[in-house]
Design an enzyme around this catalytic site. Structure first.
Site, PDB file in Angstrom:
ATOM      1  N   LYS A 195       1.120 -37.345  15.458  1.00 38.00           N
ATOM      2  CA  LYS A 195       2.456 -37.663  14.965  1.00 38.00           C
ATOM      3  C   LYS A 195       3.461 -37.015  15.917  1.00 38.00           C
ATOM      4  O   LYS A 195       3.237 -35.893  16.394  1.00 38.00           O
ATOM      5  CB  LYS A 195       2.592 -37.087  13.548  1.00 38.00           C
TER       6      LYS A 195
ATOM      7  N   SER B  15       6.192 -39.794   5.775  1.00 38.27           N
ATOM      8  CA  SER B  15       6.804 -40.039   7.055  1.00 38.27           C
ATOM      9  C   SER B  15       5.800 -40.386   8.156  1.00 38.27           C
ATOM     10  O   SER B  15       6.168 -40.935   9.180  1.00 38.27           O
ATOM     11  CB  SER B  15       7.604 -38.817   7.499  1.00 38.27           C
TER      12      SER B  15
ATOM     13  N   SER C  18       3.613 -36.635   3.353  1.00 40.96           N
ATOM     14  CA  SER C  18       3.718 -37.456   4.565  1.00 40.96           C
ATOM     15  C   SER C  18       2.405 -37.780   5.262  1.00 40.96           C
ATOM     16  O   SER C  18       2.378 -38.614   6.161  1.00 40.96           O
ATOM     17  CB  SER C  18       4.656 -36.794   5.570  1.00 40.96           C
TER      18      SER C  18
END
Lengths: 488, 95
Positions: free
Chosen positions: A79, A154, A178
Protein backbone atom coordinates in the site's frame (compact mmCIF):
# COMPACT_ATOMS: atom_id res chain seq x y z
CA UNK A 1 -3.19 -23.09 -14.16
CA UNK A 2 -1.19 -19.96 -14.96
CA UNK A 3 1.48 -19.07 -12.43
CA UNK A 4 -0.16 -15.79 -11.34
CA UNK A 5 -3.27 -17.72 -10.29
CA UNK A 6 -1.39 -19.68 -7.62
CA UNK A 7 -1.18 -18.76 -3.95
CA UNK A 8 2.02 -17.31 -2.47
CA UNK A 9 2.89 -20.59 -0.75
CA UNK A 10 2.32 -22.51 -3.98
CA UNK A 11 4.45 -20.23 -6.15
CA UNK A 12 7.23 -20.21 -3.59
CA UNK A 13 7.28 -24.01 -3.53
CA UNK A 14 7.52 -24.15 -7.33
CA UNK A 15 10.34 -21.59 -7.37
CA UNK A 16 12.30 -23.27 -4.60
CA UNK A 17 11.88 -26.70 -6.28
CA UNK A 18 13.11 -25.09 -9.53
CA UNK A 19 9.92 -26.05 -11.40
CA UNK A 20 9.69 -22.43 -12.49
CA UNK A 21 12.16 -19.54 -12.22
CA UNK A 22 11.40 -16.38 -10.27
CA UNK A 23 12.10 -14.49 -13.49
CA UNK A 24 9.38 -16.44 -15.33
CA UNK A 25 6.96 -15.73 -12.49
CA UNK A 26 7.66 -12.00 -12.65
CA UNK A 27 7.44 -11.89 -16.46
CA UNK A 28 4.12 -13.75 -16.47
CA UNK A 29 2.81 -11.52 -13.67
CA UNK A 30 3.65 -8.27 -15.45
CA UNK A 31 2.11 -9.56 -18.67
CA UNK A 32 -1.10 -10.16 -16.73
CA UNK A 33 -0.85 -6.78 -14.97
CA UNK A 34 -0.51 -5.06 -18.36
CA UNK A 35 -3.78 -6.67 -19.42
CA UNK A 36 -5.71 -6.09 -16.19
CA UNK A 37 -4.44 -2.79 -14.87
CA UNK A 38 -6.37 -0.58 -17.34
CA UNK A 39 -9.56 -2.23 -16.06
CA UNK A 40 -8.81 -2.38 -12.31
CA UNK A 41 -6.31 0.46 -11.72
CA UNK A 42 -4.99 -1.10 -8.52
CA UNK A 43 -1.51 0.41 -8.69
CA UNK A 44 0.01 3.85 -8.30
CA UNK A 45 3.50 2.66 -9.18
CA UNK A 46 4.97 -0.47 -10.76
CA UNK A 47 8.62 -1.46 -10.76
CA UNK A 48 9.07 -4.18 -13.37
CA UNK A 49 12.82 -3.57 -13.77
CA UNK A 50 13.48 -3.75 -10.03
CA UNK A 51 11.32 -6.86 -9.74
CA UNK A 52 13.15 -8.63 -12.58
CA UNK A 53 16.52 -7.73 -11.08
CA UNK A 54 15.53 -9.20 -7.71
CA UNK A 55 14.04 -12.29 -9.42
CA UNK A 56 17.30 -13.00 -11.23
CA UNK A 57 19.18 -12.60 -7.96
CA UNK A 58 16.96 -15.23 -6.31
CA UNK A 59 17.25 -17.58 -9.28
CA UNK A 60 21.01 -17.27 -9.03
CA UNK A 61 20.96 -18.03 -5.31
CA UNK A 62 18.89 -21.14 -6.00
CA UNK A 63 21.08 -22.36 -8.84
CA UNK A 64 24.12 -21.88 -6.60
CA UNK A 65 22.42 -23.94 -3.93
CA UNK A 66 22.45 -20.99 -1.49
CA UNK A 67 19.90 -20.70 1.31
CA UNK A 68 16.87 -18.59 0.42
CA UNK A 69 14.40 -16.71 2.63
CA UNK A 70 10.88 -17.58 3.76
CA UNK A 71 9.31 -15.53 0.95
CA UNK A 72 11.71 -16.62 -1.78
CA UNK A 73 10.56 -15.28 -5.14
CA UNK A 74 7.08 -14.21 -4.04
CA UNK A 75 5.95 -10.97 -5.74
CA UNK A 76 4.58 -8.64 -3.06
CA UNK A 77 2.83 -5.25 -3.32
CA UNK A 78 2.72 -2.48 -0.73
CA UNK A 79 0.00 0.00 0.00
CA UNK A 80 1.41 3.38 -0.96
CA UNK A 81 1.58 4.70 2.60
CA UNK A 82 4.43 2.31 3.45
CA UNK A 83 7.87 3.80 2.77
CA UNK A 84 10.02 2.11 0.15
CA UNK A 85 13.54 3.48 -0.27
CA UNK A 86 14.07 4.99 -3.70
CA UNK A 87 10.47 4.24 -4.77
CA UNK A 88 7.71 6.86 -4.74
CA UNK A 89 5.46 6.81 -1.68
CA UNK A 90 2.55 9.18 -2.24
CA UNK A 91 -0.11 8.18 0.31
CA UNK A 92 -2.55 8.80 -2.55
CA UNK A 93 -2.06 12.52 -1.95
CA UNK A 94 -0.99 15.48 -4.09
CA UNK A 95 0.99 16.75 -1.13
CA UNK A 96 3.39 13.77 -1.42
CA UNK A 97 3.01 13.28 -5.19
CA UNK A 98 6.78 13.26 -5.80
CA UNK A 99 8.00 12.02 -2.42
CA UNK A 100 10.72 9.36 -2.60
CA UNK A 101 11.61 8.13 0.90
CA UNK A 102 15.30 7.68 1.72
CA UNK A 103 14.57 4.59 3.85
CA UNK A 104 12.58 1.35 3.96
CA UNK A 105 9.78 0.72 6.43
CA UNK A 106 10.49 -2.11 8.88
CA UNK A 107 8.12 -4.43 7.01
CA UNK A 108 9.76 -3.63 3.67
CA UNK A 109 13.18 -4.38 5.12
CA UNK A 110 11.88 -7.67 6.53
CA UNK A 111 10.31 -8.96 3.33
CA UNK A 112 13.45 -8.02 1.38
CA UNK A 113 15.54 -9.99 3.88
CA UNK A 114 13.29 -12.99 3.22
CA UNK A 115 13.79 -12.72 -0.56
CA UNK A 116 10.36 -11.44 -1.60
CA UNK A 117 10.10 -9.38 -4.79
CA UNK A 118 8.56 -5.91 -4.56
CA UNK A 119 6.40 -5.24 -7.62
CA UNK A 120 4.83 -1.89 -6.81
CA UNK A 121 2.69 0.38 -4.69
CA UNK A 122 -1.08 0.10 -4.52
CA UNK A 123 -3.77 2.75 -4.52
CA UNK A 124 -5.49 3.99 -1.37
CA UNK A 125 -7.77 6.68 -0.07
CA UNK A 126 -5.62 9.74 0.58
CA UNK A 127 -3.61 9.16 3.79
CA UNK A 128 -5.69 5.99 4.34
CA UNK A 129 -8.76 8.10 5.10
CA UNK A 130 -11.76 6.51 3.47
CA UNK A 131 -13.75 3.35 2.93
CA UNK A 132 -14.04 3.22 -0.85
CA UNK A 133 -10.78 4.32 -2.54
CA UNK A 134 -12.68 7.27 -4.02
CA UNK A 135 -10.55 9.64 -1.94
CA UNK A 136 -7.34 8.80 -3.82
CA UNK A 137 -5.97 11.97 -5.44
CA UNK A 138 -4.96 9.96 -8.51
CA UNK A 139 -7.65 7.51 -9.63
CA UNK A 140 -10.38 5.17 -8.40
CA UNK A 141 -9.57 1.47 -8.14
CA UNK A 142 -12.35 -0.85 -9.26
CA UNK A 143 -13.67 -3.99 -7.64
CA UNK A 144 -12.62 -6.99 -9.79
CA UNK A 145 -15.94 -8.72 -9.07
CA UNK A 146 -17.93 -5.79 -10.48
CA UNK A 147 -16.05 -2.84 -11.92
CA UNK A 148 -18.97 -0.49 -11.19
CA UNK A 149 -18.36 -1.12 -7.49
CA UNK A 150 -15.73 0.21 -5.14
CA UNK A 151 -13.05 -2.22 -3.90
CA UNK A 152 -13.36 -0.87 -0.34
CA UNK A 153 -10.96 1.30 1.53
CA UNK A 154 -8.66 2.54 2.39
CA UNK A 155 -6.53 -0.33 1.07
CA UNK A 156 -8.71 -1.00 -1.98
CA UNK A 157 -5.76 -1.11 -4.36
CA UNK A 158 -4.05 -3.89 -2.42
CA UNK A 159 -7.24 -5.95 -2.14
CA UNK A 160 -8.13 -5.50 -5.82
CA UNK A 161 -4.57 -6.40 -6.88
CA UNK A 162 -4.54 -9.64 -4.87
CA UNK A 163 -8.06 -10.60 -6.00
CA UNK A 164 -7.25 -9.99 -9.66
CA UNK A 165 -4.03 -12.05 -9.33
CA UNK A 166 -1.95 -8.91 -9.96
CA UNK A 167 0.01 -9.56 -6.73
CA UNK A 168 0.51 -12.74 -4.71
CA UNK A 169 0.27 -10.91 -1.43
CA UNK A 170 0.23 -7.33 -0.14
CA UNK A 171 0.84 -5.36 3.01
CA UNK A 172 -1.42 -2.51 4.01
CA UNK A 173 -2.46 -0.57 7.07
CA UNK A 174 -5.61 -0.93 9.17
CA UNK A 175 -6.68 2.04 11.31
CA UNK A 176 -10.43 1.36 11.35
CA UNK A 177 -10.73 -1.58 8.95
CA UNK A 178 -8.60 -0.58 5.95
CA UNK A 179 -7.22 -4.10 5.48
CA UNK A 180 -10.25 -6.14 6.56
CA UNK A 181 -13.04 -4.16 4.85
CA UNK A 182 -11.53 -4.14 1.33
CA UNK A 183 -10.54 -7.80 1.78
CA UNK A 184 -14.18 -8.60 2.55
CA UNK A 185 -15.40 -6.57 -0.45
CA UNK A 186 -12.88 -8.20 -2.81
CA UNK A 187 -13.07 -11.75 -1.43
CA UNK A 188 -9.60 -12.27 -0.03
CA UNK A 189 -8.08 -12.80 3.41
CA UNK A 190 -7.24 -9.62 5.34
CA UNK A 191 -5.49 -9.81 8.69
CA UNK A 192 -4.99 -6.97 11.15
CA UNK A 193 -2.66 -8.15 13.92
CA UNK A 194 -2.66 -6.92 17.52
CA UNK A 195 -1.63 -3.28 18.02
CA UNK A 196 2.14 -3.42 18.43
CA UNK A 197 2.60 -6.88 16.88
CA UNK A 198 4.13 -5.40 13.70
CA UNK A 199 6.39 -2.35 13.73
CA UNK A 200 4.88 0.81 12.26
CA UNK A 201 8.29 2.27 11.46
CA UNK A 202 8.02 3.69 7.95
CA UNK A 203 4.23 3.52 7.84
CA UNK A 204 3.04 7.09 7.25
CA UNK A 205 1.12 7.94 10.42
CA UNK A 206 -2.64 8.56 10.34
CA UNK A 207 -3.92 7.84 13.88
CA UNK A 208 -1.03 6.51 15.92
CA UNK A 209 -2.97 4.76 18.68
CA UNK A 210 -5.02 2.84 16.08
CA UNK A 211 -2.72 2.27 13.07
CA UNK A 212 -1.52 -1.27 12.48
CA UNK A 213 0.12 -2.92 9.48
CA UNK A 214 -1.76 -5.93 8.14
CA UNK A 215 -1.73 -8.45 5.32
CA UNK A 216 -3.90 -9.05 2.25
CA UNK A 217 -3.54 -12.58 0.89
CA UNK A 218 -5.25 -15.20 -1.26
CA UNK A 219 -5.68 -17.64 1.63
CA UNK A 220 -5.09 -18.12 5.36
CA UNK A 221 -1.80 -20.03 5.01
CA UNK A 222 -0.37 -17.11 3.04
CA UNK A 223 -1.49 -14.75 5.83
CA UNK A 224 0.33 -16.91 8.39
CA UNK A 225 3.47 -16.90 6.25
CA UNK A 226 3.53 -13.13 5.80
CA UNK A 227 2.67 -12.45 9.44
CA UNK A 228 5.48 -14.76 10.52
CA UNK A 229 7.94 -12.62 8.58
CA UNK A 230 6.80 -9.14 9.65
CA UNK A 231 5.94 -9.73 13.33
CA UNK A 232 8.27 -8.92 16.19
CA UNK A 233 9.93 -6.14 18.09
CA UNK A 234 11.61 -3.20 16.40
CA UNK A 235 13.57 -0.56 18.29
CA UNK A 236 12.49 2.10 15.78
CA UNK A 237 8.84 1.81 16.89
CA UNK A 238 8.62 2.25 20.65
CA UNK A 239 5.05 0.91 20.65
CA UNK A 240 6.11 -2.33 19.00
CA UNK A 241 5.62 -5.27 21.36
CA UNK A 242 8.35 -7.30 22.99
CA UNK A 243 6.00 -10.30 23.24
CA UNK A 244 7.53 -13.39 21.60
CA UNK A 245 6.31 -14.41 18.14
CA UNK A 246 4.93 -17.96 18.05
CA UNK A 247 5.11 -20.27 15.03
CA UNK A 248 2.01 -19.33 13.01
CA UNK A 249 2.73 -21.75 10.16
CA UNK A 250 3.40 -25.28 11.43
CA UNK A 251 0.28 -26.03 13.50
CA UNK A 252 -2.22 -23.97 11.54
CA UNK A 253 -4.41 -27.02 10.91
CA UNK A 254 -4.78 -28.00 14.57
CA UNK A 255 -7.63 -26.24 16.37
CA UNK A 256 -8.70 -27.21 19.86
CA UNK A 257 -11.64 -29.58 19.85
CA UNK A 258 -13.63 -27.49 22.33
CA UNK A 259 -13.55 -24.17 20.55
CA UNK A 260 -15.92 -21.56 21.99
CA UNK A 261 -17.03 -18.90 19.51
CA UNK A 262 -18.75 -15.71 20.67
CA UNK A 263 -21.59 -14.37 18.54
CA UNK A 264 -22.25 -10.73 19.53
CA UNK A 265 -25.85 -9.67 18.97
CA UNK A 266 -24.80 -6.04 18.32
CA UNK A 267 -23.08 -7.18 15.10
CA UNK A 268 -26.19 -8.88 13.72
CA UNK A 269 -28.76 -6.15 14.28
CA UNK A 270 -30.23 -3.22 12.41
CA UNK A 271 -28.40 -2.15 9.26
CA UNK A 272 -27.04 -5.60 8.43
CA UNK A 273 -27.71 -6.67 4.86
CA UNK A 274 -29.73 -9.94 5.07
CA UNK A 275 -27.57 -11.80 2.53
CA UNK A 276 -24.44 -10.92 4.51
CA UNK A 277 -26.11 -11.95 7.77
CA UNK A 278 -27.24 -15.32 6.46
CA UNK A 279 -23.83 -16.12 4.92
CA UNK A 280 -22.18 -15.56 8.30
CA UNK A 281 -24.87 -17.61 10.08
CA UNK A 282 -24.22 -20.47 7.61
CA UNK A 283 -20.51 -20.19 8.37
CA UNK A 284 -21.23 -20.46 12.10
CA UNK A 285 -23.15 -23.68 11.40
CA UNK A 286 -20.02 -25.10 9.76
CA UNK A 287 -18.07 -24.39 12.94
CA UNK A 288 -20.82 -26.01 14.99
CA UNK A 289 -20.69 -29.14 12.83
CA UNK A 290 -16.95 -29.22 13.51
CA UNK A 291 -17.48 -29.32 17.25
CA UNK A 292 -17.37 -25.63 18.17
CA UNK A 293 -19.71 -24.23 20.78
CA UNK A 294 -21.52 -21.01 19.80
CA UNK A 295 -21.99 -18.58 22.69
CA UNK A 296 -24.43 -15.67 22.40
CA UNK A 297 -22.77 -12.49 23.59
CA UNK A 298 -23.42 -8.83 24.11
CA UNK A 299 -20.83 -6.09 23.58
CA UNK A 300 -23.13 -3.32 24.80
CA UNK A 301 -20.89 -0.35 24.00
CA UNK A 302 -19.98 -1.33 20.43
CA UNK A 303 -22.82 0.82 19.12
CA UNK A 304 -20.73 3.79 20.24
CA UNK A 305 -17.55 2.66 18.50
CA UNK A 306 -17.94 4.69 15.29
CA UNK A 307 -18.62 7.92 17.21
CA UNK A 308 -15.67 7.23 19.52
CA UNK A 309 -13.43 6.40 16.58
CA UNK A 310 -14.17 9.56 14.62
CA UNK A 311 -13.20 11.72 17.57
CA UNK A 312 -9.99 9.84 18.39
CA UNK A 313 -8.89 9.17 14.80
CA UNK A 314 -9.46 12.74 13.61
CA UNK A 315 -7.82 14.22 16.70
CA UNK A 316 -4.71 12.10 16.17
CA UNK A 317 -4.75 12.77 12.41
CA UNK A 318 -4.93 16.53 12.89
CA UNK A 319 -1.71 16.32 14.90
CA UNK A 320 0.05 13.77 12.65
CA UNK A 321 -0.72 15.68 9.46
CA UNK A 322 0.60 18.96 10.87
CA UNK A 323 3.99 17.87 9.53
CA UNK A 324 2.96 18.53 5.91
CA UNK A 325 4.06 22.14 5.73
CA UNK A 326 5.88 22.31 2.38
CA UNK A 327 9.23 22.92 4.07
CA UNK A 328 11.06 19.62 4.45
CA UNK A 329 9.38 17.52 1.77
CA UNK A 330 6.28 17.36 -0.37
CA UNK A 331 4.30 19.91 -2.30
CA UNK A 332 5.16 23.63 -2.25
CA UNK A 333 2.75 26.22 -3.61
CA UNK A 334 3.82 28.06 -6.75
CA UNK A 335 1.95 31.17 -5.59
CA UNK A 336 3.92 34.04 -4.10
CA UNK A 337 4.87 33.63 -0.48
CA UNK A 338 4.50 36.78 1.59
CA UNK A 339 4.65 35.15 4.99
CA UNK A 340 5.08 31.68 6.38
CA UNK A 341 1.53 31.20 7.70
CA UNK A 342 0.12 31.94 4.25
CA UNK A 343 2.65 29.57 2.76
CA UNK A 344 1.61 26.70 5.07
CA UNK A 345 -2.06 27.41 4.48
CA UNK A 346 -1.69 27.42 0.69
CA UNK A 347 0.46 24.28 0.62
CA UNK A 348 -2.17 22.44 2.64
CA UNK A 349 -5.13 23.88 0.71
CA UNK A 350 -3.59 22.76 -2.58
CA UNK A 351 -2.10 19.48 -1.37
CA UNK A 352 -4.91 17.89 0.65
CA UNK A 353 -8.18 16.55 -0.72
CA UNK A 354 -11.64 17.09 0.80
CA UNK A 355 -11.76 14.10 3.15
CA UNK A 356 -8.34 14.85 4.61
CA UNK A 357 -9.27 18.51 5.12
CA UNK A 358 -12.56 17.48 6.71
CA UNK A 359 -10.81 15.19 9.18
CA UNK A 360 -8.08 17.69 10.07
CA UNK A 361 -10.74 20.35 10.68
CA UNK A 362 -12.86 18.01 12.76
CA UNK A 363 -9.84 16.79 14.73
CA UNK A 364 -8.77 20.32 15.54
CA UNK A 365 -12.36 21.16 16.46
CA UNK A 366 -12.65 18.34 19.03
CA UNK A 367 -9.25 19.23 20.48
CA UNK A 368 -9.77 22.97 20.56
CA UNK A 369 -10.16 25.01 23.74
CA UNK A 370 -13.54 24.47 25.39
CA UNK A 371 -14.34 21.25 23.52
CA UNK A 372 -11.57 18.88 24.62
CA UNK A 373 -13.43 17.45 27.60
CA UNK A 374 -16.77 17.15 25.85
CA UNK A 375 -15.31 15.25 22.90
CA UNK A 376 -11.78 13.88 23.11
CA UNK A 377 -11.82 13.03 26.81
CA UNK A 378 -15.35 11.63 26.55
CA UNK A 379 -14.32 9.42 23.62
CA UNK A 380 -11.23 8.18 25.49
CA UNK A 381 -13.49 7.08 28.34
CA UNK A 382 -15.98 5.32 26.04
CA UNK A 383 -13.00 3.60 24.43
CA UNK A 384 -12.26 2.08 27.83
CA UNK A 385 -15.87 0.88 28.14
CA UNK A 386 -15.58 -0.82 24.75
CA UNK A 387 -12.31 -2.46 25.83
CA UNK A 388 -14.03 -3.75 28.99
CA UNK A 389 -16.81 -5.28 26.85
CA UNK A 390 -14.23 -7.31 24.96
CA UNK A 391 -12.30 -8.31 28.09
CA UNK A 392 -15.51 -9.65 29.62
CA UNK A 393 -16.36 -11.49 26.40
CA UNK A 394 -12.97 -13.14 26.13
CA UNK A 395 -13.41 -14.62 29.61
CA UNK A 396 -16.18 -16.73 28.07
CA UNK A 397 -14.99 -17.40 24.52
CA UNK A 398 -11.83 -18.07 22.49
CA UNK A 399 -12.77 -15.79 19.61
CA UNK A 400 -15.65 -13.69 18.30
CA UNK A 401 -17.21 -14.04 14.86
CA UNK A 402 -19.20 -11.38 13.03
CA UNK A 403 -19.71 -10.06 9.54
CA UNK A 404 -16.71 -7.93 8.46
CA UNK A 405 -18.99 -5.26 6.96
CA UNK A 406 -22.73 -4.61 7.13
CA UNK A 407 -23.11 -4.72 3.32
CA UNK A 408 -21.27 -6.04 0.29
CA UNK A 409 -19.27 -3.61 -1.89
CA UNK A 410 -21.34 -0.56 -2.84
CA UNK A 411 -21.38 1.28 -6.14
CA UNK A 412 -18.88 3.98 -7.09
CA UNK A 413 -20.41 7.35 -6.14
CA UNK A 414 -23.07 5.85 -3.85
CA UNK A 415 -21.77 7.26 -0.55
CA UNK A 416 -19.20 9.83 -1.54
CA UNK A 417 -21.41 12.87 -0.84
CA UNK A 418 -22.40 11.69 2.64
CA UNK A 419 -19.31 11.25 4.86
CA UNK A 420 -21.29 9.89 7.79
CA UNK A 421 -22.82 7.04 5.73
CA UNK A 422 -19.33 6.23 4.46
CA UNK A 423 -17.99 6.09 8.03
CA UNK A 424 -20.75 3.66 9.05
CA UNK A 425 -19.48 1.04 6.59
CA UNK A 426 -16.66 0.41 9.09
CA UNK A 427 -19.02 -0.20 12.00
CA UNK A 428 -17.89 -3.83 12.61
CA UNK A 429 -14.17 -3.35 12.01
CA UNK A 430 -13.56 -0.24 14.14
CA UNK A 431 -13.93 -1.84 17.62
CA UNK A 432 -10.81 -4.03 17.08
CA UNK A 433 -8.70 -0.93 16.43
CA UNK A 434 -10.02 0.90 19.47
CA UNK A 435 -9.31 -2.13 21.67
CA UNK A 436 -6.09 -3.15 19.88
CA UNK A 437 -7.08 -6.80 19.31
CA UNK A 438 -6.31 -8.85 16.18
CA UNK A 439 -8.92 -9.56 13.52
CA UNK A 440 -9.05 -11.44 10.26
CA UNK A 441 -11.58 -11.31 7.44
CA UNK A 442 -12.13 -14.45 5.39
CA UNK A 443 -14.46 -14.98 2.41
CA UNK A 444 -17.64 -16.78 3.51
CA UNK A 445 -20.02 -16.48 0.58
CA UNK A 446 -21.38 -14.43 -2.28
CA UNK A 447 -24.48 -12.32 -2.79
CA UNK A 448 -26.85 -13.37 -5.56
CA UNK A 449 -25.33 -10.62 -7.70
CA UNK A 450 -21.93 -12.27 -7.25
CA UNK A 451 -20.24 -9.95 -4.77
CA UNK A 452 -18.04 -11.51 -2.06
CA UNK A 453 -19.07 -11.56 1.62
CA UNK A 454 -16.51 -11.46 4.42
CA UNK A 455 -16.62 -12.95 7.90
CA UNK A 456 -14.54 -11.40 10.67
CA UNK A 457 -12.83 -13.42 13.41
CA UNK A 458 -11.60 -11.39 16.40
CA UNK A 459 -9.19 -12.72 19.00
CA UNK A 460 -7.53 -11.76 22.27
CA UNK A 461 -4.46 -9.51 22.31
CA UNK A 462 -1.51 -11.36 20.73
CA UNK A 463 -3.64 -14.41 19.93
CA UNK A 464 -3.11 -14.24 16.15
CA UNK A 465 -2.28 -17.93 16.29
CA UNK A 466 -5.83 -18.77 17.37
CA UNK A 467 -7.67 -16.64 14.83
CA UNK A 468 -5.47 -17.95 12.01
CA UNK A 469 -6.31 -21.52 13.04
CA UNK A 470 -10.02 -20.74 13.34
CA UNK A 471 -9.91 -19.10 9.90
CA UNK A 472 -8.03 -22.05 8.44
CA UNK A 473 -10.57 -24.52 9.80
CA UNK A 474 -13.29 -22.71 7.84
CA UNK A 475 -11.15 -22.52 4.73
CA UNK A 476 -10.53 -26.28 4.88
CA UNK A 477 -14.29 -26.85 4.86
CA UNK A 478 -15.20 -24.41 2.07
CA UNK A 479 -13.98 -23.20 -1.31
CA UNK A 480 -15.02 -19.51 -1.29
CA UNK A 481 -11.36 -18.46 -1.18
CA UNK A 482 -10.68 -20.34 -4.44
CA UNK A 483 -13.34 -18.53 -6.48
CA UNK A 484 -11.99 -15.98 -8.93
CA UNK A 485 -13.73 -13.14 -10.73
CA UNK A 486 -14.14 -13.44 -14.49
CA UNK A 487 -11.84 -10.82 -15.90
CA UNK A 488 -11.62 -10.06 -19.59
CA UNK B 1 -25.17 21.64 17.91
CA UNK B 2 -24.37 23.57 14.76
CA UNK B 3 -20.89 24.36 13.53
CA UNK B 4 -21.09 27.81 11.95
CA UNK B 5 -19.10 29.11 8.99
CA UNK B 6 -17.35 31.41 11.46
CA UNK B 7 -16.23 28.41 13.53
CA UNK B 8 -15.05 26.67 10.36
CA UNK B 9 -12.93 29.75 9.62
CA UNK B 10 -11.47 29.60 13.13
CA UNK B 11 -10.51 25.90 12.94
CA UNK B 12 -9.28 26.30 9.35
CA UNK B 13 -6.88 28.92 10.69
CA UNK B 14 -5.81 26.60 13.54
CA UNK B 15 -5.36 23.85 10.91
CA UNK B 16 -3.40 26.15 8.57
CA UNK B 17 -5.65 25.38 5.61
CA UNK B 18 -7.01 28.12 3.33
CA UNK B 19 -10.62 27.32 2.42
CA UNK B 20 -12.71 28.55 -0.51
CA UNK B 21 -16.14 30.00 0.30
CA UNK B 22 -18.04 26.96 -0.99
CA UNK B 23 -15.76 24.62 0.98
CA UNK B 24 -16.58 26.53 4.18
CA UNK B 25 -20.31 26.12 3.58
CA UNK B 26 -20.08 22.41 2.76
CA UNK B 27 -17.77 21.63 5.69
CA UNK B 28 -20.01 23.55 8.12
CA UNK B 29 -22.96 21.38 7.07
CA UNK B 30 -21.05 18.08 6.99
CA UNK B 31 -19.25 18.62 10.30
CA UNK B 32 -22.56 19.57 11.92
CA UNK B 33 -23.98 16.23 10.75
CA UNK B 34 -21.01 14.32 12.12
CA UNK B 35 -21.20 16.23 15.40
CA UNK B 36 -24.91 15.38 15.72
CA UNK B 37 -24.05 11.72 15.33
CA UNK B 38 -21.24 11.94 17.87
CA UNK B 39 -23.56 13.48 20.47
CA UNK B 40 -24.85 9.95 21.08
CA UNK B 41 -21.83 9.44 23.36
CA UNK B 42 -23.65 11.66 25.86
CA UNK B 43 -26.14 8.83 26.43
CA UNK B 44 -23.38 7.16 28.46
CA UNK B 45 -22.47 8.08 32.02
CA UNK B 46 -18.66 8.09 32.07
CA UNK B 47 -18.04 10.03 35.31
CA UNK B 48 -16.29 7.09 36.96
CA UNK B 49 -14.51 5.76 33.86
CA UNK B 50 -10.80 6.22 33.29
CA UNK B 51 -9.79 7.56 29.86
CA UNK B 52 -7.81 5.20 27.63
CA UNK B 53 -5.24 6.66 25.27
CA UNK B 54 -3.55 3.50 24.03
CA UNK B 55 -4.51 -0.12 23.47
CA UNK B 56 -1.34 -1.42 25.07
CA UNK B 57 -0.13 -1.34 28.63
CA UNK B 58 3.27 0.08 27.64
CA UNK B 59 4.60 2.85 29.82
CA UNK B 60 7.66 4.92 28.98
CA UNK B 61 9.98 3.03 26.70
CA UNK B 62 13.61 3.98 27.19
CA UNK B 63 16.74 3.07 25.29
CA UNK B 64 20.43 3.72 25.73
CA UNK B 65 21.54 7.15 24.54
CA UNK B 66 23.97 5.92 21.90
CA UNK B 67 25.41 7.72 18.93
CA UNK B 68 24.23 6.11 15.71
CA UNK B 69 24.64 7.00 12.05
CA UNK B 70 21.82 8.86 10.35
CA UNK B 71 21.08 10.46 6.99
CA UNK B 72 23.44 13.08 5.66
CA UNK B 73 22.29 16.71 5.44
CA UNK B 74 22.47 16.42 1.65
CA UNK B 75 20.13 13.38 1.50
CA UNK B 76 17.51 15.14 3.61
CA UNK B 77 17.74 18.50 1.82
CA UNK B 78 17.23 16.75 -1.50
CA UNK B 79 13.68 15.95 -0.36
CA UNK B 80 12.88 19.61 0.23
CA UNK B 81 11.00 21.62 -2.40
CA UNK B 82 13.15 24.66 -1.59
CA UNK B 83 16.59 24.81 0.00
CA UNK B 84 19.70 26.96 -0.21
CA UNK B 85 23.19 26.95 1.32
CA UNK B 86 22.51 23.80 3.33
CA UNK B 87 19.24 25.07 4.82
CA UNK B 88 15.51 24.73 4.17
CA UNK B 89 14.26 27.90 2.53
CA UNK B 90 11.03 29.55 3.76
CA UNK B 91 9.54 33.05 3.58
CA UNK B 92 11.07 35.59 5.94
CA UNK B 93 9.82 35.03 9.50
CA UNK B 94 11.77 37.76 11.35
CA UNK B 95 11.40 41.41 10.45
Amino acid sequence: MLSHELSANQIKEKIVKREITAQEVVEDLFEWINLMEPLIKAYLYLDKDGALLKAKEIDKKLSNGDKVGLLAGIPVAFKDNICTAGMKTTCGSKILENFIPPYDAFVVKRIKEEDAIIIGKTNLDEFAMGSSNENSAFHITRNPWNTDCIPGGSGGGAAAAVTADMAFMALGSDTGGSVRQPSAFCGNVGCKPTYGRVSRYGLVAFASSLDQIGSVTKDVSDAALLLQVVSGHDGFDSTSATVGVPDYISDIDSVDGNLRIGVPKEFFGEGLNPEVGSAVMDALEIYKRNGAELVDLSLPHCGYAVATYYIIATAEASSNLARYDGVRYGHRSQLSEDNIIDMYSRVRAEGFGSEVKRRILFGNYVLSAGFYEAYYLKASKVRNLIKNDFEDAFKKVDCIISPTCPTPAFRIGEKITDPLQMYLSDIYTIPANLVGIPGISVPCGFTNTGLPIGMQILGKHFDEEKILKVAKLFENETDFHLKKPELN
Amino acid sequence: MDISVKEIEHIANLSRITLAVDEKNIFAKQLTNILDYIEKLNELDTDDVQPMAYATSLKNVFREDELKSSFSRQEILELSPSSANGFFKVPKVIE
